[in-house]
Design a protein around this motif. Structure first.
Motif, PDB file in Angstrom:
ATOM      1  N   PHE A 100       0.772  -1.215  -0.095  1.00  0.00           N
ATOM      2  CA  PHE A 100      -0.108  -0.080  -0.062  1.00  0.00           C
ATOM      3  C   PHE A 100       0.818   1.147  -0.095  1.00  0.00           C
ATOM      4  O   PHE A 100       0.741   2.243   0.558  1.00  0.00           O
ATOM      5  N   VAL A 101       1.901   1.224  -0.888  1.00  0.00           N
ATOM      6  CA  VAL A 101       2.746   2.459  -1.004  1.00  0.00           C
ATOM      7  C   VAL A 101       3.059   2.769  -2.379  1.00  0.00           C
ATOM      8  O   VAL A 101       3.929   2.115  -3.077  1.00  0.00           O
ATOM      9  N   ASN A 102       2.043   3.352  -3.030  1.00  0.00           N
ATOM     10  CA  ASN A 102       2.045   3.655  -4.486  1.00  0.00           C
ATOM     11  C   ASN A 102       3.374   4.339  -5.081  1.00  0.00           C
ATOM     12  O   ASN A 102       3.915   3.906  -5.976  1.00  0.00           O
ATOM     13  N   PRO A 103       3.717   5.442  -4.103  1.00  0.00           N
ATOM     14  CA  PRO A 103       4.812   6.139  -4.900  1.00  0.00           C
ATOM     15  C   PRO A 103       6.313   5.277  -4.844  1.00  0.00           C
ATOM     16  O   PRO A 103       7.056   5.714  -5.389  1.00  0.00           O
ATOM     17  N   SER A 104       6.329   4.328  -3.909  1.00  0.00           N
ATOM     18  CA  SER A 104       7.642   3.330  -3.901  1.00  0.00           C
ATOM     19  C   SER A 104       7.872   2.707  -5.333  1.00  0.00           C
ATOM     20  O   SER A 104       8.507   2.482  -5.855  1.00  0.00           O
ATOM     21  N   HIS A 105       6.620   2.042  -5.537  1.00  0.00           N
ATOM     22  CA  HIS A 105       6.476   1.244  -6.652  1.00  0.00           C
ATOM     23  C   HIS A 105       6.637   2.061  -7.844  1.00  0.00           C
ATOM     24  O   HIS A 105       7.269   1.649  -8.965  1.00  0.00           O
ATOM     25  N   SER A 106       5.843   3.104  -8.171  1.00  0.00           N
ATOM     26  CA  SER A 106       6.101   3.845  -9.224  1.00  0.00           C
ATOM     27  C   SER A 106       7.300   4.617  -9.554  1.00  0.00           C
ATOM     28  O   SER A 106       7.956   4.661 -10.714  1.00  0.00           O
ATOM     29  N   ALA A 107       7.928   4.842  -8.490  1.00  0.00           N
ATOM     30  CA  ALA A 107       9.308   5.661  -8.518  1.00  0.00           C
ATOM     31  C   ALA A 107      10.386   4.318  -8.979  1.00  0.00           C
ATOM     32  O   ALA A 107      11.160   4.749  -9.927  1.00  0.00           O
ATOM     33  N   VAL A 108      10.311   3.286  -8.352  1.00  0.00           N
ATOM     34  CA  VAL A 108      11.195   2.027  -8.677  1.00  0.00           C
ATOM     35  C   VAL A 108      10.934   1.793 -10.034  1.00  0.00           C
ATOM     36  O   VAL A 108      11.762   1.282 -10.931  1.00  0.00           O
ATOM     37  N   LYS A 109       9.568   1.835 -10.575  1.00  0.00           N
ATOM     38  CA  LYS A 109       9.310   1.273 -11.907  1.00  0.00           C
ATOM     39  C   LYS A 109      10.148   2.112 -12.858  1.00  0.00           C
ATOM     40  O   LYS A 109      10.353   2.016 -14.101  1.00  0.00           O
ATOM     41  N   GLU A 110       9.683   3.623 -12.967  1.00  0.00           N
ATOM     42  CA  GLU A 110      10.363   4.737 -13.752  1.00  0.00           C
ATOM     43  C   GLU A 110      12.019   4.646 -13.934  1.00  0.00           C
ATOM     44  O   GLU A 110      12.278   4.566 -14.777  1.00  0.00           O
ATOM     45  N   LEU A 111      12.354   4.564 -12.662  1.00  0.00           N
ATOM     46  CA  LEU A 111      13.935   4.750 -12.438  1.00  0.00           C
ATOM     47  C   LEU A 111      14.667   3.388 -12.998  1.00  0.00           C
ATOM     48  O   LEU A 111      15.578   3.392 -13.887  1.00  0.00           O
ATOM     49  N   ALA A 112      13.965   2.367 -12.926  1.00  0.00           N
ATOM     50  CA  ALA A 112      14.268   1.083 -13.319  1.00  0.00           C
ATOM     51  C   ALA A 112      14.343   0.970 -14.809  1.00  0.00           C
ATOM     52  O   ALA A 112      15.406   0.497 -15.704  1.00  0.00           O
ATOM     53  N   SER A 113      13.300   1.518 -15.442  1.00  0.00           N
ATOM     54  CA  SER A 113      13.221   1.534 -17.005  1.00  0.00           C
ATOM     55  C   SER A 113      14.174   2.523 -17.576  1.00  0.00           C
ATOM     56  O   SER A 113      14.403   2.049 -18.630  1.00  0.00           O
ATOM     57  N   GLU A 114      14.980   3.407 -16.989  1.00  0.00           N
ATOM     58  CA  GLU A 114      15.856   4.299 -17.435  1.00  0.00           C
ATOM     59  C   GLU A 114      17.156   3.873 -16.783  1.00  0.00           C
ATOM     60  O   GLU A 114      18.270   4.544 -16.890  1.00  0.00           O
ATOM     61  N   ASN A 115      17.260   2.745 -16.309  1.00  0.00           N
ATOM     62  CA  ASN A 115      18.580   1.914 -16.114  1.00  0.00           C
ATOM     63  C   ASN A 115      19.330   2.586 -14.820  1.00  0.00           C
ATOM     64  O   ASN A 115      20.285   2.487 -14.624  1.00  0.00           O
ATOM     65  N   TYR A 116      18.458   2.985 -13.875  1.00  0.00           N
ATOM     66  CA  TYR A 116      19.146   3.535 -12.957  1.00  0.00           C
ATOM     67  C   TYR A 116      19.039   2.355 -11.717  1.00  0.00           C
ATOM     68  O   TYR A 116      18.116   1.611 -11.706  1.00  0.00           O
ATOM     69  N   PRO A 117      19.990   2.246 -10.804  1.00  0.00           N
ATOM     70  CA  PRO A 117      20.244   1.091  -9.804  1.00  0.00           C
ATOM     71  C   PRO A 117      18.899   1.479  -8.901  1.00  0.00           C
ATOM     72  O   PRO A 117      18.903   2.388  -8.463  1.00  0.00           O
ATOM     73  N   VAL A 118      18.099   0.303  -8.461  1.00  0.00           N
ATOM     74  CA  VAL A 118      17.099   0.709  -7.786  1.00  0.00           C
ATOM     75  C   VAL A 118      17.016  -0.536  -6.791  1.00  0.00           C
ATOM     76  O   VAL A 118      17.325  -1.795  -7.046  1.00  0.00           O
ATOM     77  N   PHE A 119      16.784  -0.341  -5.401  1.00  0.00           N
ATOM     78  CA  PHE A 119      16.369  -1.522  -4.503  1.00  0.00           C
ATOM     79  C   PHE A 119      15.319  -1.384  -3.700  1.00  0.00           C
ATOM     80  O   PHE A 119      15.087  -0.136  -3.098  1.00  0.00           O
ATOM     81  N   MET A 120      14.717  -2.259  -3.385  1.00  0.00           N
ATOM     82  CA  MET A 120      13.754  -2.390  -2.359  1.00  0.00           C
ATOM     83  C   MET A 120      13.807  -3.213  -1.148  1.00  0.00           C
ATOM     84  O   MET A 120      14.074  -4.461  -1.197  1.00  0.00           O
ATOM     85  N   GLN A 121      13.902  -2.832   0.035  1.00  0.00           N
ATOM     86  CA  GLN A 121      14.254  -3.622   1.163  1.00  0.00           C
ATOM     87  C   GLN A 121      12.933  -4.077   1.877  1.00  0.00           C
ATOM     88  O   GLN A 121      12.076  -3.100   2.199  1.00  0.00           O
ATOM     89  N   PRO A 122      12.714  -5.153   2.234  1.00  0.00           N
ATOM     90  CA  PRO A 122      11.441  -5.586   3.172  1.00  0.00           C
ATOM     91  C   PRO A 122      11.542  -4.958   4.579  1.00  0.00           C
ATOM     92  O   PRO A 122      12.464  -4.809   5.051  1.00  0.00           O
ATOM     93  N   GLY A 123      10.152  -4.763   4.956  1.00  0.00           N
ATOM     94  CA  GLY A 123      10.044  -4.081   6.162  1.00  0.00           C
ATOM     95  C   GLY A 123       8.846  -4.708   6.996  1.00  0.00           C
ATOM     96  O   GLY A 123       8.333  -5.696   6.353  1.00  0.00           O
ATOM     97  N   ILE A 124       8.588  -4.348   8.087  1.00  0.00           N
ATOM     98  CA  ILE A 124       7.524  -5.033   8.849  1.00  0.00           C
ATOM     99  C   ILE A 124       6.155  -4.294   8.737  1.00  0.00           C
ATOM    100  O   ILE A 124       6.116  -3.000   8.766  1.00  0.00           O
ATOM    101  N   SER A 125       5.122  -5.236   8.270  1.00  0.00           N
ATOM    102  CA  SER A 125       3.742  -4.532   8.119  1.00  0.00           C
ATOM    103  C   SER A 125       2.991  -4.542   9.137  1.00  0.00           C
ATOM    104  O   SER A 125       3.182  -5.344   9.912  1.00  0.00           O
ATOM    105  N   ALA A 126       1.789  -3.964   9.034  1.00  0.00           N
ATOM    106  CA  ALA A 126       0.794  -3.961   9.908  1.00  0.00           C
ATOM    107  C   ALA A 126       0.247  -5.540   9.725  1.00  0.00           C
ATOM    108  O   ALA A 126      -0.160  -6.010  10.915  1.00  0.00           O
ATOM    109  N   GLU A 127       0.178  -6.133   8.621  1.00  0.00           N
ATOM    110  CA  GLU A 127      -0.374  -7.390   8.658  1.00  0.00           C
ATOM    111  C   GLU A 127       0.597  -8.436   9.484  1.00  0.00           C
ATOM    112  O   GLU A 127       0.265  -9.433   9.985  1.00  0.00           O
ATOM    113  N   ASP A 128       1.988  -8.389   9.235  1.00  0.00           N
ATOM    114  CA  ASP A 128       2.848  -9.060  10.110  1.00  0.00           C
ATOM    115  C   ASP A 128       2.616  -8.926  11.743  1.00  0.00           C
ATOM    116  O   ASP A 128       2.584  -9.994  12.082  1.00  0.00           O
TER     117      ASP A 128
END
Length: 268
Positions: A100-128
């Motif tokens: 439920f974090v739209n800007p994180s996915h959209s930023a990663v998608k845009e930058l990855a499409s332009e060959n910038y290094p992108v990384f997403m690290q897992p975190g603890i969610s409310a569901e966890d």
């Protein structure tokens, strides 16, 4: 094409203030050139400000009455702009940065499409946190997890033999940002749930603890009474299974297995 100068690392702050930030996330916050953040408490925000080289809040993009899509696009553009300047950027989001974090996915998608290094690290969610607090193992018989408005506006089959987790019930039916929960439409959510569950079915209104010295909210009530409960922006609904799944005898036999009191066993 070679990698561009500049990078993005997206991390989560977890739910409970500071204590849920992973060592991996801490390292990114401390070493990146600039840290953007959207967190839920002042302790975590203060820690980020004190431990980063430069920090910028994204909270100011939230404007009451503005469509959340506009807000998320503005957050994404702000993050992407700094990466394209050649900076190593860290973006910190409350909970898990990919749930439920739209800007994180959209930023990663845009930058990855332009060959910038992108990384997403897992975190603890409310569901966890919820699985731990309620003693639920989602791997036992499965689990369905869905956002409240999405649950209402699409027609889909609901499997009442597995737990159902409904996110953001305090925002149901409202695509805009409002600091106050919208509870006027909660009975519409209850109406649809009553298509699958009896009104007397017990459900839980859950809110994970924001601080280590506080307790999570675990409030059980009958489904028909959900509208009488206090609903907040961080409220999640947990709906236990209504019944056990039917046994598929064909595949059970083919696997050479049997089921005894709910436990799968090998046939001697």
């Amino acid at each position: 094409m070679s990698a561009r100068i500049g990078s993005l690392t997206v991390v989560g702050s977890g739910i409970t203030a500071i204590s849920h930030i992973t060592l991996e996330a801490m390292n990114s916050i401390k070493t990146c050139d600039v840290v953007f953040h959207v967190v839920a408490d002042v302790l975590t925000e203060s820690w980020i400000v004190e431990n980063s080289k430069e920090s910028k809040t994204l909270i100011d993009f939230y404007i009451p009455g503005q469509h959340r899509r506009i807000t998320y696009d503005a957050m994404k553009d702000s993050i992407v702009r700094e990466v394209k300047k050649g900076r190593n950027v860290c973006a910190v989001f409350y909970g898990h940065p990919g749930i439920f974090v739209n800007p994180s996915h959209s930023a990663v998608k845009e930058l990855a499409s332009e060959n910038y290094p992108v990384f997403m690290q897992p975190g603890i969610s409310a569901e966890d946190c919820m699985f731990a607090d309620l003693g639920v193992d989602p791997a036992t018989n499965g689990c369905c997890s869905i956002e409240a408005t999405n649950f209402l506006v699409y027609s889909r089959a609901i499997d009442t033999t597995v737990p159902l987790v409904i996110w953001q019930i305090g925002m149901v039916g409202d695509p805009t940002y409002d600091p106050q929960p919208k509870t006027s439409k909660i009975n519409i959510l209850v109406e649809k749930l009553c298509r699958y569950y009896p009104p007397s079915h017990k459900v839980c209104i859950y809110e994970a603890a924001l601080y280590s010295v506080s307790r999570s909210r675990i409030e059980w009530c009958e489904l028909i009474d959900v509208g009488r409960c206090e609903i907040n922006g961080i409220s999640t609904m947990f709906v236990p299974p209504l019944s056990s799944p039917e046994i598929d005898s064909y595949f059970l036999t083919k696997l050479g297995l049997s089921i005894d009191e709910g436990h799968i066993k090998s046939i001697p």
